[in-house]
Motif scaffolding. Structure first.
Motif, PDB file in Angstrom:
ATOM      1  N   THR A   1      -2.836   5.972   6.196  1.00 48.61           N
ATOM      2  CA  THR A   1      -3.861   6.606   7.034  1.00 48.61           C
ATOM      3  C   THR A   1      -4.999   5.660   7.381  1.00 48.61           C
ATOM      4  OG1 THR A   1      -5.015   7.480   5.081  1.00 48.61           O
ATOM      5  CG2 THR A   1      -3.348   8.902   6.122  1.00 48.61           C
ATOM      6  N   GLY A   2      -5.036   4.496   6.724  1.00 49.80           N
ATOM      7  CA  GLY A   2      -6.072   3.519   7.048  1.00 49.80           C
ATOM      8  C   GLY A   2      -5.719   2.606   8.206  1.00 49.80           C
ATOM      9  N   ASP A   3      -4.535   2.776   8.788  1.00 50.08           N
ATOM     10  CA  ASP A   3      -4.131   1.951   9.933  1.00 50.08           C
ATOM     11  C   ASP A   3      -4.805   2.499  11.186  1.00 50.08           C
ATOM     12  OD1 ASP A   3      -2.918   0.596  12.021  1.00 50.08           O
ATOM     13  OD2 ASP A   3      -0.943   0.599  11.080  1.00 50.08           O
ATOM     14  N   THR A   4      -5.835   1.817  11.635  1.00 53.64           N
ATOM     15  CA  THR A   4      -6.638   2.326  12.748  1.00 53.64           C
ATOM     16  C   THR A   4      -5.912   2.233  14.085  1.00 53.64           C
ATOM     17  OG1 THR A   4      -7.735   0.168  12.923  1.00 53.64           O
ATOM     18  CG2 THR A   4      -8.827   1.857  11.615  1.00 53.64           C
ATOM     19  N   ALA A   5      -4.850   1.439  14.171  1.00 55.44           N
ATOM     20  CA  ALA A   5      -4.062   1.433  15.405  1.00 55.44           C
ATOM     21  C   ALA A   5      -3.312   2.748  15.569  1.00 55.44           C
ATOM     22  CB  ALA A   5      -3.074   0.269  15.398  1.00 55.44           C
ATOM     23  N   LEU A   6      -2.956   3.362  14.465  1.00 52.52           N
ATOM     24  CA  LEU A   6      -2.232   4.630  14.476  1.00 52.52           C
ATOM     25  C   LEU A   6      -3.160   5.827  14.438  1.00 52.52           C
ATOM     26  CD1 LEU A   6       0.471   6.246  14.151  1.00 52.52           C
ATOM     27  CD2 LEU A   6       0.201   5.911  11.672  1.00 52.52           C
TER      28      LEU A   6
ATOM     29  N   ALA B   1       0.834  -1.208   0.000  1.00 47.91           N
ATOM     30  CA  ALA B   1       0.000   0.000   0.000  1.00 47.91           C
ATOM     31  C   ALA B   1       0.863   1.250   0.000  1.00 47.91           C
ATOM     32  CB  ALA B   1      -0.933  -0.011   1.205  1.00 47.91           C
ATOM     33  N   TRP B   2       1.936   1.229   0.778  1.00 47.80           N
ATOM     34  CA  TRP B   2       2.874   2.359   0.813  1.00 47.80           C
ATOM     35  C   TRP B   2       3.551   2.556  -0.533  1.00 47.80           C
ATOM     36  CZ3 TRP B   2       8.339   1.368   0.570  1.00 47.80           C
ATOM     37  CH2 TRP B   2       9.151   2.515   0.697  1.00 47.80           C
ATOM     38  N   LEU B   3       3.945   1.455  -1.155  1.00 48.12           N
ATOM     39  CA  LEU B   3       4.718   1.546  -2.388  1.00 48.12           C
ATOM     40  C   LEU B   3       3.844   1.798  -3.611  1.00 48.12           C
ATOM     41  CD1 LEU B   3       7.469   1.224  -3.829  1.00 48.12           C
ATOM     42  CD2 LEU B   3       6.906  -1.204  -4.081  1.00 48.12           C
ATOM     43  N   SER B   4       2.812   0.968  -3.801  1.00 50.69           N
ATOM     44  CA  SER B   4       2.112   0.979  -5.088  1.00 50.69           C
ATOM     45  C   SER B   4       0.601   1.080  -4.988  1.00 50.69           C
ATOM     46  CB  SER B   4       2.466  -0.286  -5.870  1.00 50.69           C
ATOM     47  OG  SER B   4       1.812  -1.420  -5.338  1.00 50.69           O
ATOM     48  N   ARG B   5       0.097   1.360  -3.783  1.00 53.36           N
ATOM     49  CA  ARG B   5      -1.353   1.392  -3.569  1.00 53.36           C
ATOM     50  C   ARG B   5      -1.989   0.051  -3.947  1.00 53.36           C
ATOM     51  NH1 ARG B   5      -1.361   7.060  -5.664  1.00 53.36           N
ATOM     52  NH2 ARG B   5      -1.701   8.427  -3.882  1.00 53.36           N
ATOM     53  N   GLY B   6      -1.296  -1.037  -3.661  1.00 54.73           N
ATOM     54  CA  GLY B   6      -1.868  -2.360  -3.875  1.00 54.73           C
ATOM     55  C   GLY B   6      -1.797  -2.858  -5.303  1.00 54.73           C
TER      56      GLY B   6
ATOM     57  N   ARG C   1      -9.905   9.955  10.350  1.00 52.55           N
ATOM     58  CA  ARG C   1      -9.037   9.817   9.169  1.00 52.55           C
ATOM     59  C   ARG C   1      -9.199  10.996   8.210  1.00 52.55           C
ATOM     60  NH1 ARG C   1      -9.034   4.820   4.753  1.00 52.55           N
ATOM     61  NH2 ARG C   1      -7.131   5.488   3.641  1.00 52.55           N
ATOM     62  N   ALA C   2     -10.434  11.454   8.013  1.00 50.59           N
ATOM     63  CA  ALA C   2     -10.675  12.539   7.058  1.00 50.59           C
ATOM     64  C   ALA C   2     -10.034  13.852   7.481  1.00 50.59           C
ATOM     65  CB  ALA C   2     -12.182  12.738   6.862  1.00 50.59           C
ATOM     66  N   ARG C   3      -9.684  13.975   8.749  1.00 53.35           N
ATOM     67  CA  ARG C   3      -9.043  15.214   9.216  1.00 53.35           C
ATOM     68  C   ARG C   3      -7.542  15.188   8.953  1.00 53.35           C
ATOM     69  NH1 ARG C   3     -11.685  16.007  15.153  1.00 53.35           N
ATOM     70  NH2 ARG C   3     -10.444  17.935  15.090  1.00 53.35           N
ATOM     71  N   VAL C   4      -7.026  13.997   8.673  1.00 49.27           N
ATOM     72  CA  VAL C   4      -5.604  13.858   8.326  1.00 49.27           C
ATOM     73  C   VAL C   4      -5.435  13.693   6.820  1.00 49.27           C
ATOM     74  CG1 VAL C   4      -3.561  12.391   8.564  1.00 49.27           C
ATOM     75  CG2 VAL C   4      -4.964  12.942  10.572  1.00 49.27           C
ATOM     76  N   SER C   5      -6.204  12.773   6.231  1.00 50.78           N
ATOM     77  CA  SER C   5      -6.162  12.559   4.784  1.00 50.78           C
ATOM     78  C   SER C   5      -7.280  13.371   4.156  1.00 50.78           C
ATOM     79  CB  SER C   5      -6.333  11.068   4.465  1.00 50.78           C
ATOM     80  OG  SER C   5      -6.253  10.836   3.087  1.00 50.78           O
ATOM     81  N   ARG C   6      -6.931  14.541   3.656  1.00 55.43           N
ATOM     82  CA  ARG C   6      -7.941  15.505   3.228  1.00 55.43           C
ATOM     83  C   ARG C   6      -8.113  15.518   1.714  1.00 55.43           C
ATOM     84  NH1 ARG C   6      -5.194  20.329   6.258  1.00 55.43           N
ATOM     85  NH2 ARG C   6      -6.493  21.570   4.842  1.00 55.43           N
ATOM     86  N   ALA C   7      -8.925  16.442   1.245  1.00 55.02           N
ATOM     87  CA  ALA C   7      -9.220  16.537  -0.186  1.00 55.02           C
ATOM     88  C   ALA C   7      -7.939  16.745  -0.986  1.00 55.02           C
ATOM     89  CB  ALA C   7     -10.196  17.685  -0.438  1.00 55.02           C
ATOM     90  N   ALA C   8      -7.968  16.255  -2.237  1.00 56.45           N
ATOM     91  CA  ALA C   8      -6.862  16.415  -3.181  1.00 56.45           C
ATOM     92  C   ALA C   8      -5.572  15.774  -2.698  1.00 56.45           C
ATOM     93  CB  ALA C   8      -6.625  17.896  -3.492  1.00 56.45           C
ATOM     94  N   GLY C   9      -5.685  14.758  -1.808  1.00 52.13           N
ATOM     95  CA  GLY C   9      -4.520  14.028  -1.349  1.00 52.13           C
ATOM     96  C   GLY C   9      -3.671  14.744  -0.322  1.00 52.13           C
ATOM     97  N   TRP C  10      -4.186  15.822   0.257  1.00 46.72           N
ATOM     98  CA  TRP C  10      -3.416  16.585   1.248  1.00 46.72           C
ATOM     99  C   TRP C  10      -3.358  15.832   2.568  1.00 46.72           C
ATOM    100  CZ3 TRP C  10      -0.548  20.896   0.508  1.00 46.72           C
ATOM    101  CH2 TRP C  10      -0.030  21.500   1.662  1.00 46.72           C
TER     102      TRP C  10
END
Length: 370
Positions: free
Chosen positions: A292-297, A225-230, A303-312
């Motif tokens: 950002t999908g790792d719920t332990a972290l 997921a980090w490297l190639s988005r699956g 999640r939406a407050r960290v991973s925002r619109a346009a990939g920010w």
């Protein structure tokens, strides 16, 4: 199986990533440990390095790129990163091995065939032989061949969709910037001692161990997921991890199975968590590597407050290694928004302010609740 808690994992990762105890050496050593810093936004890359440096040095990433000790190219997840040459070569190899430009969805979206991409690789290799060109100069040179005329719109696009497969095959990388104008070069001409693009199996062994060295314990799926988005084949991914054999140790993190480098297993198991609060900038590898999908972290509800619109990806507040809030600056104030209306950990964050201020170039920074 080694059994550890998430508190131990987060404390260990922070230590490996020079969070809280800066001292990662120079910019090249820090970028190498992190497996690159995302450089879509140059200031984010600079902040990531400065916050981990014993003596923050604003502009260190840009200077390292100019000195050609780092290379800037489209790598993990197709985004621009500043990387050490060895990490870049391995990441490009694995990105290229996914052959995303051969998938029907990619071909339909960008109206380019695998044959078009192969022709571009060959043509760009010749055009950039010893040359550094702006995007306009490069595209103009390509358009001297009639076969590339239908691709002009995508070739000129700032998103670089048609150029990314060329980068993954080692045909180009970003060259020295000319003000705000992007340039391109061939990595073998730009980077002294450029190693070339290794085979995928060799690249996988190198990149997986580098990733786990800073961001482990992790699963093969998290690495992909980090490297190639699956985008990598699951069977190939499992083979790469399996080929590492006893270089990897499986650990149990409160019921989640993951891998850590065997040489780090003992230190991880002996890690003693401590109470802490830290500030990290936008697009930081601390969250990009596990995702950002790792719920332990990162709690799913936030999640939406960290991973925002346009990939920010927002600047982060860490509490005991977990993402517990975000922040932004306004003038000389750092405004913190904690999740679930938790109080701002002023006692932990206040000592961080001088370093953050120096990294951002904002003197006299103060912190407040947003």
């Amino acid at each position: 199986m080694v059994r550890v808690s998430w508190d131990q994992v987060f404390a260990w990762r922070m230590g490996r990533q020079f969070i809280g105890e800066p001292g990662g050496g120079d910019v090249v050593q820090i970028v190498g440990r992190l497996c690159g810093v995302q450089a879509q936004v140059t200031s984010a890359a600079e902040t990531a390095v400065a916050l981990r440096s014993t003596e923050p040095d604003p502009g260190a990433v840009v200077r390292a790129l100019a000195e050609r000790t780092l290379v800037k190219t489209w790598a993990m997840r197709g985004t621009l990163h500043a990387l050490t040459p060895d990490i870049a070569a391995s990441a490009l190899s694995l990105m290229g091995s996914a052959r995303t430009w051969e998938k029907p969805s990619w071909r339909k979206t960008f109206d380019a065939s695998p044959e078009d991409v192969a022709a571009l690789v060959e043509a760009v290799g010749e055009i950039l032989d010893g040359a550094i060109l702006t995007r306009d100069e490069l595209v103009t040179a390509l358009l001297s061949e009639a076969r590339f005329h239908p691709l002009e719109k995508e070739l000129r696009s700032g998103w670089g969709a048609l150029l990314k497969p060329l980068a993954w095959q080692g045909a180009l990388c970003h060259g020295p910037a000319e003000g705000t104008t992007v340039t391109f070069a061939h990595p073998s001409h730009l980077i002294p001692g450029w190693p070339g693009i290794p085979g995928p199996d060799e690249a996988a062994a190198h990149l997986i161990t580098a990733y786990l060295s800073a961001h482990g314990p992790a699963t093969p799926e998290a690495f992909d997921a980090w490297l190639s988005r699956g985008s990598l084949r699951k069977t190939t991914l499992r083979q790469w991890f399996s080929a590492l054999g006893d270089r990897l140790t499986e650990v149990d993190i409160e019921g989640r199975a993951a891998f850590v480098l065997t040489e780090h297993a003992e230190a991880l198991a002996a890690t003693v968590p401590t109470s802490s609060a830290h500030l990290l900038g936008s697009f930081d590898q601390y969250v990009l590597a596990p995702g950002t999908g790792d719920t332990a972290l990162l709690p799913a509800a936030h999640r939406a407050r960290v991973s925002r619109a346009a990939g920010w990806i927002s600047p982060l507040v860490l509490v005991d290694g977990r993402i517990a809030g975000t922040w932004e600056t306004a003038a000389a104030e750092l405004a913190v928004t904690m999740f679930d209306d938790a109080p701002v950990p002023l006692s932990g964050l206040t000592p961080e302010l001088p370093r953050v201020a120096e990294a951002l170039g904002v003197p006299g920074l103060t912190v407040r609740a947003a």
